[in-house]
Design an enzyme around this catalytic site. Structure first.
Site, PDB file in Angstrom:
ATOM      1  N   SER A  88      78.823 -91.355 -47.903  1.00 45.75           N
ATOM      2  CA  SER A  88      78.876 -92.299 -46.781  1.00 45.75           C
ATOM      3  C   SER A  88      79.071 -91.582 -45.459  1.00 45.75           C
ATOM      4  O   SER A  88      79.744 -90.538 -45.389  1.00 45.75           O
ATOM      5  CB  SER A  88      80.050 -93.245 -47.021  1.00 45.75           C
ATOM      6  OG  SER A  88      80.268 -94.038 -45.885  1.00 45.75           O
ATOM      7  N   LYS A 106      85.412 -90.602 -50.678  1.00 51.50           N
ATOM      8  CA  LYS A 106      84.029 -90.154 -50.872  1.00 51.50           C
ATOM      9  C   LYS A 106      83.902 -88.662 -50.552  1.00 51.50           C
ATOM     10  O   LYS A 106      83.157 -87.925 -51.196  1.00 51.50           O
ATOM     11  CB  LYS A 106      83.084 -90.949 -49.962  1.00 51.50           C
ATOM     12  CG  LYS A 106      82.907 -92.399 -50.374  1.00 51.50           C
ATOM     13  CD  LYS A 106      81.982 -92.533 -51.573  1.00 51.50           C
ATOM     14  CE  LYS A 106      81.688 -93.969 -51.925  1.00 51.50           C
ATOM     15  NZ  LYS A 106      80.784 -94.124 -53.056  1.00 51.50           N
ATOM     16  N   TYR A 111      88.485 -95.034 -47.661  1.00 51.97           N
ATOM     17  CA  TYR A 111      87.119 -95.130 -48.195  1.00 51.97           C
ATOM     18  C   TYR A 111      86.386 -93.807 -47.946  1.00 51.97           C
ATOM     19  O   TYR A 111      85.858 -93.183 -48.869  1.00 51.97           O
ATOM     20  CB  TYR A 111      86.377 -96.305 -47.523  1.00 51.97           C
ATOM     21  CG  TYR A 111      84.933 -96.385 -47.945  1.00 51.97           C
ATOM     22  CD1 TYR A 111      84.570 -97.025 -49.118  1.00 51.97           C
ATOM     23  CD2 TYR A 111      83.929 -95.798 -47.172  1.00 51.97           C
ATOM     24  CE1 TYR A 111      83.246 -97.071 -49.516  1.00 51.97           C
ATOM     25  CE2 TYR A 111      82.610 -95.844 -47.560  1.00 51.97           C
ATOM     26  CZ  TYR A 111      82.266 -96.486 -48.736  1.00 51.97           C
ATOM     27  OH  TYR A 111      80.959 -96.519 -49.137  1.00 51.97           O
TER      28      TYR A 111
END
Ligand code: UFG
Length: 323
Positions: free
Chosen positions: A115, A143, A139
């Site tokens: 991402s 990742k 988040y």
């Protein structure tokens, strides 16, 4: 054969459809906690949790799998700020379980859903893959850790991977067979379209005092089928002997929250009530990709680069959704 984790989710299901329409076999592994059985259409589906090593061993022993495309993940930045334990477990712990199973069974190729959230606040824009990674929410951090784990597995065990750093996945299958369906929905375009068709009273605009021309956050919306194409090209390159690599996947054009609302008004012809709201935790002001590397090395060319077209496909789905 390709094993697609999270293949019943939003991006995974579009990828499965993309491969199957080209005559390629994809086996879906999904626990259906967030994905939808209907999204898999008639692809083979194994309902299981990625933490289940016995299932992974059985799958790798039973099917002629040479590649994994790993979508299974959670996908809400604000939830990751409130409940980081879920993001580290689902992303870091489940990915190491998968990588280790791939190592045990000598599965050579992995394509991973990373991402733009791994970059954090932009130091320059558009961002290329060399932009420093300083994620500002769990988040993005989780990742980023997965990217590091894959790198170590490549160095130690020769696992070859492509990490695709998506910008804002959006739109739906142009034939509206499948589309985006999260519960609760946190993503901007479906929320605005649900305000257009009366499923919601209004759209809250999270912050209008960012250092952007209209004060609202700018994002790079990339069509889910273009993302699917990027995965297919990434896997082709690995299978042809290409090295491990990381690519941004975005349209290269930034649109503010206000631009998205305007495009949705145009496409739907509806009034869309809007309310001002405070900034949302974990939101960088601007995220726009340079995808020059994916274009040069993968031959990736977005087919749905324009926001209007993206919103049209999302609207067709929103009006005809089956799940
Ligand atoms: N927004 C609103 N109102 C809403 C929803 C969103 O104003 O009701 C704003 C957000 O604050 C943000 C923009 O619209 O500025 C886009 O928000 P989304 O939630 O649609 O998407 P994000 O930008 O948060 O997406 C991020 C990353 C992706 C990542 C994704 C995970 O940019 O890389 O989260 O779902 F994959």
């Amino acid at each position: 054969m390709i094993l697609v984790t999270g293949g019943a989710g939003y991006i995974g299901s579009h990828y499965v459809l993309y491969e199957r329409e080209r005559g390629n076999e994809a086996l879906v592994l999904d626990d259906l906690s967030l994905g939808h059985r209907e999204a898999v259409l008639d692809a083979p589906l194994i309902v299981a949790d990625l933490s289940n090593e016995a299932v992974l061993d059985a799958v790798f022993r039973s099917y002629p799998i040479d590649a994994v495309v790993h979508f299974a993940a959670l996908a809400s930045v604000p939830e990751s700020v409130a409940k980081p334990h879920r993001y580290y477990r689902h992303h870091v712990a489940h990915t190491i379980t998968l990588l280790d199973a791939m190592r045990r069974h000598s599965i050579p190729y992995l394509v991973f859903s990373s991402s733009c959230a791994t970059y954090g606040d932009p130091q320059y824009t558009p961002m290329d893959e060399r932009h420093p990674q300083n994620p500002i929410n769990p988040y993005g951090e989780s990742k980023r850790i997965c990217e590091r784990m894959m790198q170590s597995f490549d160095e130690a065990y020769g696992l070859r991977y492509v990490s695709l750093r998506y910008f804002n996945a959006s739109g739906a299958d142009p034939e509206a067979r499948i589309g985006e369906s999260h519960d609760p929905e946190t993503h901007l375009i479906p929320i605005v379209l649900q305000a257009a068709n009366g499923k919601r009273r209004s759209v809250a605009v999270y912050g209008n005092d960012y250092a952007t021309p209209d004060g609202t956050c700018i994002r790079d919306y990339v069509h889910v089928n273009d993302l699917a194409q990027a995965h297919a090209l990434a896997l082709d390159r690995l299978r042809a002997g290409g090295p491990s690599a990381t690519y941004n996947v975005g349209s290269g054009t930034g649109h503010s929250v206000q631009d998205v609302i305007a495009a949705c008004r145009e496409v739907t012809g509806r009034q869309i009530p809007v309310e001002e709201a405070p900034r949302r935790a974990g939101d960088p002001p601007i995220l726009v990709a340079s995808s020059a590397k994916a274009e040069a090395e993968l031959g990736w060319r977005p087919q749905y680069a324009d926001l209007h077209t993206i919103v049209e496909t999302a609207w067709r789905w929103e009006e005809n959704r089956r799940f």
